[in-house]
Scaffold this active site. Structure first.
Site, PDB file in Angstrom:
ATOM      1  N   HIS A 216     122.467  54.912  19.403  1.00 14.94           N
ATOM      2  CA  HIS A 216     121.263  54.756  20.245  1.00 14.94           C
ATOM      3  C   HIS A 216     121.443  55.474  21.602  1.00 14.94           C
ATOM      4  CE1 HIS A 216     117.537  52.030  20.935  1.00 14.94           C
ATOM      5  NE2 HIS A 216     117.433  53.181  21.616  1.00 14.94           N
TER       6      HIS A 216
ATOM      7  N   ARG B 186     112.964  53.548  16.317  1.00 17.73           N
ATOM      8  CA  ARG B 186     113.532  52.195  16.310  1.00 17.73           C
ATOM      9  C   ARG B 186     114.084  51.895  14.917  1.00 17.73           C
ATOM     10  NH1 ARG B 186     113.790  52.467  20.995  1.00 17.73           N
ATOM     11  NH2 ARG B 186     112.691  51.247  22.579  1.00 17.73           N
TER      12      ARG B 186
END
Ligand SMILES: NC(=O)c1ccc[n+]([C@@H]2O[C@H](COP(=O)([O-])OP(=O)(O)OC[C@H]3O[C@@H](n4cnc5c(N)ncnc54)[C@H](OP(=O)(O)O)[C@@H]3O)[C@@H](O)[C@H]2O)c1
Length: 313
Positions: free
Chosen positions: A276, A228
């Site tokens: 991502h 993350r």
């Protein structure tokens, strides 16, 4: 209990079409938040990824919430998240395999100097270079030896890299050295020529990729963050690379996503940026997973992969 459990899909309405063909076959009453009207008390289950804060507390009869992703920080960052409702995270061998592919690819790109050869090819240059380090001397450190970290570590181990993993509890994985807990963090960093972050984002791990952490890595270490954006202090990474201490980094996740055009990360020659995409949840597999979870719940059985909301993963 109603005859047909009601599942509310809380995703952007434009995504719903990806899921509905698989969910509709399951004998469930499936509704889409933002498209269908519903009464909150009639909702039994929710499937979502990053639900709007404050929404989930409005359902008084929820039996479980299913995350569409492996990470659940998008749920637990909601201060009003209903902690009494079981939150089930997504665990999928295919997702772990794809994450491992990403980690292996970026480790090899750096280890095999592929970007140098790309640059040389652009200049039409025959730039023979040898590996800066033998594979057997290139130590990989995986932060988070969980579902995904273990698979990534095993793949790299099978390619001949010495691999270590850091987790909260001690692990016993063939050929992977286990470091556990805060007391062994520094010793783990000292043997990580590649540092791969596969931790969940929690109050303990937020900002863990910072200047102090980087300073303990061997000179010339390379950082891969696929967990993350909140794990990484981006300016510390840039400073550690620009000082020459770190060789570079691959980043799939960012403090702000989409990564703003103005971010210096885009243009840094020693940083690889991807949007991502290390692994994307497969709707068919995730729908099957949720359907199986609902069936367990309706039979009164224990749900699998329920998040410990105190640990936050
Ligand atoms: N970029 C992408 O596309 C993408 C896709 C999927 C997942 N992800 C990220 O990958 C993360 C990992 O997923 P996973 O399924 O592998 O999670 P997991 O199975 O829950 O594994 C988490 C690992 O982190 C360790 N850990 C957690 N907190 C720790 C702490 N404070 N100190 C030391 N170790 C700690 C755990 O230790 P214990 O085993 O001892 O509990 C465990 O080994 C997800 O949370 C998500 O953020 C990213």
């Amino acid at each position: 209990m109603s005859a047909r459990p009601t599942l509310l899909l809380v995703v952007p309405v434009s995504w719903a079409g990806l899921w509905l063909p698989w969910l509709d076959q399951a004998g469930l009453n499936v509704l889409v938040h933002g498209r269908d009207s519903y009464v909150p008390k009639d909702i039994d289950y929710i499937q979502s990824f990053r639900p709007p804060h404050g929404l989930l507390k409005t359902f008084p009869n929820l039996k479980a919430i299913f995350s569409l992703g492996a990470g659940v920080d998008g749920f637990l960052s909601d201060p009003e998240f209903p902690r009494h409702v079981p939150l089930v995270r997504f665990v999928d061998p295919q997702l772990s395999t794809e994450m491992a592919q990403y980690v292996v690819m970026h480790t090899l790109l750096q280890h095999r100097r592929q970007r140098d050869f790309d640059a040389a090819q652009e200049r039409g240059k025959w730039a023979q270079k040898v590996l800066p380090r033998r594979t057997a001397d290139t130590r990989i450190g995986i932060l988070g030896l969980g579902e995904i970290g273990t698979v990534a570590g095993e793949r790299l181990r099978d390619l001949g890299f010495p691999v270590s993993g850091w987790s909260r509890s001690r692990k016993n994985v063939r050929g992977i050295e286990s470091y556990a807990g805060k007391n062994e963090f520094e010793a783990f960093l000292r043997v990580s020529d590649f540092l791969v972050c596969l931790l969940p984002l929690t109050h303990e791990t937020r900002g863990i990729l910072n200047a102090a952490t980087f300073s303990k890595l061997p000179e010339g270490a390379y950082v891969i963050n696929v967990a993350r954006g909140g794990h990484l202090i981006e300016q510390d990474l840039i400073a550690s690379i620009d000082s020459g201490h770190l060789a570079g980094a691959t980043l799939d996740v960012f403090q702000t996503e989409p990564l703003p055009e103005s971010s210096p990360l885009w243009r840094h020659t020693k940083i690889i940026v991807t949007p991502h995409v290390a692994a994307i949840t497969d709707p068919r597999i995730a729908a099957r997973y949720v359907i199986a979870g609902i069936a367990r719940s309706e039979r009164g059985e224990m749900l699998e992969n329920v998040v410990d909301t105190d640990r936050e993963y």
